[in-house]
Design a protein around this motif. Structure first.
Motif, mmCIF file in Angstrom:
data_model
loop_
_atom_site.group_PDB
_atom_site.id
_atom_site.type_symbol
_atom_site.label_atom_id
_atom_site.label_comp_id
_atom_site.label_asym_id
_atom_site.label_seq_id
_atom_site.Cartn_x
_atom_site.Cartn_y
_atom_site.Cartn_z
ATOM 1 N N ASN A 1 26.675 47.136 63.212
ATOM 2 C CA ASN A 1 27.534 48.174 62.683
ATOM 3 C C ASN A 1 28.730 48.436 63.003
ATOM 4 O O ASN A 1 29.533 49.098 62.523
ATOM 5 C CB ASN A 1 27.436 49.314 64.100
ATOM 6 N N TYR B 1 32.674 47.767 62.465
ATOM 7 C CA TYR B 1 33.881 48.383 61.293
ATOM 8 C C TYR B 1 35.099 48.263 61.242
ATOM 9 O O TYR B 1 35.453 48.816 62.126
ATOM 10 C CB TYR B 1 33.032 50.330 61.399
ATOM 11 N N ARG B 2 35.340 47.533 60.198
ATOM 12 C CA ARG B 2 36.814 47.369 60.142
ATOM 13 C C ARG B 2 37.204 48.487 59.195
ATOM 14 O O ARG B 2 37.186 48.201 58.328
ATOM 15 C CB ARG B 2 37.295 46.016 59.650
ATOM 16 N N ARG B 3 38.563 48.690 60.445
ATOM 17 C CA ARG B 3 39.646 50.315 59.508
ATOM 18 C C ARG B 3 40.512 48.857 58.101
ATOM 19 O O ARG B 3 41.176 48.037 58.946
ATOM 20 C CB ARG B 3 40.165 51.142 60.536
ATOM 21 N N HIS C 1 27.843 57.662 64.871
ATOM 22 C CA HIS C 1 28.476 56.245 63.780
ATOM 23 C C HIS C 1 29.537 57.242 62.419
ATOM 24 O O HIS C 1 30.861 56.632 63.149
ATOM 25 C CB HIS C 1 27.622 55.704 62.854
ATOM 26 N N GLN C 2 29.797 57.855 61.674
ATOM 27 C CA GLN C 2 30.826 58.888 61.255
ATOM 28 C C GLN C 2 30.813 59.608 62.304
ATOM 29 O O GLN C 2 32.162 59.612 61.517
ATOM 30 C CB GLN C 2 29.435 59.687 60.587
ATOM 31 N N LYS D 1 33.686 57.053 62.679
ATOM 32 C CA LYS D 1 33.984 56.431 61.492
ATOM 33 C C LYS D 1 35.431 57.654 61.434
ATOM 34 O O LYS D 1 36.467 57.012 60.913
ATOM 35 C CB LYS D 1 33.146 55.596 60.251
ATOM 36 N N THR E 1 33.242 48.998 68.101
ATOM 37 C CA THR E 1 32.233 48.936 67.433
ATOM 38 C C THR E 1 32.967 49.161 66.368
ATOM 39 O O THR E 1 33.121 48.543 64.775
ATOM 40 C CB THR E 1 30.746 49.022 67.187
ATOM 41 N N PHE E 2 33.580 50.741 66.040
ATOM 42 C CA PHE E 2 33.978 51.083 65.383
ATOM 43 C C PHE E 2 35.299 51.609 64.895
ATOM 44 O O PHE E 2 36.612 52.072 63.817
ATOM 45 C CB PHE E 2 33.604 53.326 65.051
ATOM 46 N N TYR F 1 38.318 46.151 68.218
ATOM 47 C CA TYR F 1 37.154 45.610 67.352
ATOM 48 C C TYR F 1 36.589 43.801 67.183
ATOM 49 O O TYR F 1 35.565 43.792 67.587
ATOM 50 C CB TYR F 1 37.320 45.926 65.523
#
Length: 208
Positions: free
Chosen positions: A11, A13-15, A95-96, A99, A122-123, A178
């Protein structure tokens, strides 16, 4: 998957960037109760909106019938800028939310195991949380979060405002969160018990 959490290394998630949405999306995701800082969260966002900030406030989490009704009542002055999602159990929806969020706020009064902060990292969400013993050693002010005084809506408002205004700080704390979780997932065994998880997290010398 980390014990009692909805995330795993898959999961991560790198912006791509930390530009703010229009409106700026602020997320409160926790059980809806006094000790999680729900009153301070609403107070802080209300003040920011009254000062002209363009904000969408997402509040997610379950609570007692009385508490959810009270939340509806205290959020009435900013109801056009607020989405009360209620309890969400589907991991994909959780998760959304992370994000989509520009900023995650967790103004809790006390915690033993603040797993939601690990989920937010994590996000790669920039985090504003309270300076309490339960987060010491993992959440470092100015590195992977901004810490504010608990039980103080004005200080929370100032913390949010600072992260909105400071592009470099926002990117730094989001990126470091992250990177912390990326390193953590490399070390953790999926069968690790919760107490071992907390101990390992606190022994990762990421910010030294």
């Amino acid at each position: 998957v980390i014990p009692m959490m909805s995330v795993s290394k898959e999961n991560l998630y790198r912006r791509e960037n930390y530009d703010l949405s229009m409106p700026t999306k602020i997320l409160f995701f926790s059980r809806v109760e006094k000790d999680k800082g729900i009153y301070e969260a609403v107070e802080a966002v209300k003040k920011l909106i009254n000062e002209g900030y363009d904000i969408q406030f997402d509040m997610a989490g379950g609570g007692t019938k009385q508490m959810m009704e009270e939340l509806e009542e205290i959020a009435k002055p900013i109801k056009d800028k607020t989405i009360i999602h209620g309890q969400i159990t589907e991991n994909e929806k959780i998760h959304q939310l992370f994000k989509n969020a520009d900023i995650y706020i967790f103004p809790t009064y006390h915690e033993g195991f603040p797993r939601v902060l690990y989920e937010a990292m994590t996000f790669s969400v920039p985090i504003i949380t309270t300076d309490i013993p339960g987060t010491a050693g993992v959440m470092i002010d100015g590195e992977n979060c901004v810490k504010v005084k608990p039980k103080n809506g004005e200080k929370l408002k100032e913390g949010i405002e600072g992260v909105i205004k400071d592009d470099e700080l926002r990117e730094k704390i989001g990126r470091n969160g992250y990177l912390f979780m990326e390193q953590f997932f490399k070390k953790i065994d999926g069968k690790t018990h919760a107490n071992q998880f907390v101990d390992l997290a606190r022994r990762i010398e990421f910010f030294k």
